[in-house]
Design a protein around this motif. Structure first.
Motif, PDB file in Angstrom:
ATOM      1  N   VAL A   1       0.847  -1.202   0.000  1.00  0.00           N
ATOM      2  CA  VAL A   1       0.000   0.000   0.000  1.00  0.00           C
ATOM      3  C   VAL A   1       0.885   1.256   0.000  1.00  0.00           C
ATOM      4  O   VAL A   1       0.665   2.193  -0.779  1.00  0.00           O
ATOM      5  N   ASN A   2       1.915   1.252   0.847  1.00  0.00           N
ATOM      6  CA  ASN A   2       2.828   2.402   0.877  1.00  0.00           C
ATOM      7  C   ASN A   2       3.485   2.622  -0.484  1.00  0.00           C
ATOM      8  O   ASN A   2       3.662   3.752  -0.931  1.00  0.00           O
ATOM      9  N   LYS A   3       3.826   1.496  -1.129  1.00  0.00           N
ATOM     10  CA  LYS A   3       4.461   1.582  -2.436  1.00  0.00           C
ATOM     11  C   LYS A   3       3.502   2.204  -3.457  1.00  0.00           C
ATOM     12  O   LYS A   3       3.895   3.068  -4.241  1.00  0.00           O
ATOM     13  N   SER A   4       2.252   1.792  -3.421  1.00  0.00           N
ATOM     14  CA  SER A   4       1.279   2.345  -4.382  1.00  0.00           C
ATOM     15  C   SER A   4       1.104   3.846  -4.155  1.00  0.00           C
ATOM     16  O   SER A   4       0.988   4.623  -5.100  1.00  0.00           O
ATOM     17  N   LEU A   5       1.105   4.258  -2.880  1.00  0.00           N
ATOM     18  CA  LEU A   5       0.972   5.688  -2.576  1.00  0.00           C
ATOM     19  C   LEU A   5       2.195   6.454  -3.077  1.00  0.00           C
ATOM     20  O   LEU A   5       2.074   7.515  -3.693  1.00  0.00           O
ATOM     21  N   ALA A   6       3.370   5.886  -2.819  1.00  0.00           N
ATOM     22  CA  ALA A   6       4.605   6.564  -3.216  1.00  0.00           C
ATOM     23  C   ALA A   6       4.703   6.667  -4.731  1.00  0.00           C
ATOM     24  O   ALA A   6       5.217   7.656  -5.266  1.00  0.00           O
TER      25      ALA A   6
END
Ligand code: IPM
Ligand code: MN
Length: 352
Positions: free
Chosen positions: A319-324
């Motif tokens: 999820v953090n990766k998708s946001l970044a």
């Protein structure tokens, strides 16, 4: 591990965001060698339409026999605009909370480094915020005696709490505080309300059992203000049902989007995991809703209901990766490309 999960998609955007969470959970299960059995059940307006009842007995049976419940949202505009409706979707949610004994609603509020500037609050105020609300969920004014008198000209809702109800919620608060920075804030209105005085007196008496926890007592109106001024000063907050309902919506502003915040409702029987955003009818069926709050709720489920920490971490990481990388729905995309609900789900599965 074999995981039996009741799947309550509910209304509005519920089914769309739940579908993405199912995809992600299935992918995590395959990766870590688990087997998930999803057991779908009706709730909310969808259940009223199908069987005339927002929380049917059949659904309760499924929930009580499951290892955990993943929940979408409840609510439909056709009931919101009709105060005389006899059956309402929200009654299903309240009935479910009561019958499953879900007395504590856990709502974490945190910021995502890549989204700090999405919040309407200034970066320097919110950076590093990491707090958790424990909202009492089966008592207070929501469940007290209510009605009309004087031929309908007077209405009343009664707020009632027992010491026992305060103790079991506060105990969870103290225990949670012990696993974090050992700071607990009891939010009440003890300068006016008798129920609040019972809360304060009860929590004060429990302090001796948790000598390491530093407890503060603050009035709800002051907390409403400080929450957006100095969110960093809070860690664990405990409060009654209605105060918690209001303050947790306020707190979601800190993170930049309601579409990001997960929650868990825990208590006597099966625990329930749900996004805090509600049914968002304006977006229903358009494939534009943010699925991340539901997916992060599923992460909470892996960790808390099943003790599967690594699985939860892998969901949070992707999820953090998708946001970044800006693979986000329109609530977060700004001037950049907005991904569809299902595209975000697909991307997460691919990148897990
Ligand atoms: C929530 C919701 C519910 C509540 C409604 C839908 C009954 O706002 O979960 O916060 O007030 O508890
Ligand atoms: Mn609410």
């Amino acid at each position: 591990m074999k995981l039996n999960i009741a799947l309550l998609a509910g209304d509005g955007i519920g089914p769309e965001v739940i579908n993405q969470a199912v995809k992600v959970c299935d992918a995590v299960a395959v990766k870590h060698g688990h087997e998930i059995k999803w057991i779908p059940a009706l709730t909310g307006a969808a259940a009223i339409d199908a069987v005339g009842e927002p929380y049917p007995d059949e659904t309760h049976k499924i929930c009580i026999n499951a290892d955990a419940i993943l929940f979408g949202a409840i609510g439909h505009p056709k009931y919101d605009n009709d105060p005389s409706a006899k059956v309402r979707p929200e009654q299903g949610l309240l009935k479910m909370r009561k019958k499953l004994g879900l007395f504590a609603n856990v709502r974490p509020t945190f910021t995502f480094p890549s989204l700090i500037d999405n919040s309407p609050l200034k970066r320097e105020r919110i950076e590093g915020t990491d707090l958790v609300f424990l909202r009492e969920l089966t008592g207070g004014i929501y469940f007290g005696e209510k009605g009309r008198k004087d031929g309908g000209e007077t209405a009343f809702d009664t707020c009632t709490y027992t010491r026992e109800e305060v103790i079991r919620l506060a105990k969870k608060g103290f225990e949670l505080a012990m696993t974090r920075s050992k700071k607990l804030c009891c939010v009440d209105k003890a300068n006016v309300l008798e129920t609040s005085r019972l809360w304060r007196e009860t929590v004060q008496a429990m302090e001796k059992d948790y000598p390491e926890v530093e407890v503060s007592y603050e009035f709800v109106d002051a907390v409403a203000m400080r929450l957006v001024q100095w969110p960093n000063s809070y860690d664990v907050l405990i409060t009654e049902n209605l105060f918690g309902d209001i303050l947790t919506d306020e707190a979601s502003v800190i993170s930049g989007s309601m579409g990001l915040m997960p929650s868990a409702s825990v208590g006597e029987k099966t625990s329930l995991y749900e996004p805090i955003h509600g049914s968002y009818p304006q977006a229903a069926g358009k494939n534009i809703a943010n699925p991340l709050a539901t997916i992060l709720s599923a992460a909470m489920m892996f960790e808390d209901a099943f003790g599967l920490k690594q699985e939860a971490e892998s969901i949070r990481n992707v999820v953090n990766k998708s946001l970044a990388e800006g693979v986000v729905t329109e609530d977060l995309s700004g001037k950049n490309k907005a991904y569809k609900t299902s595209e975000v789900g697909d991307w997460l599965v691919l990148n897990l």
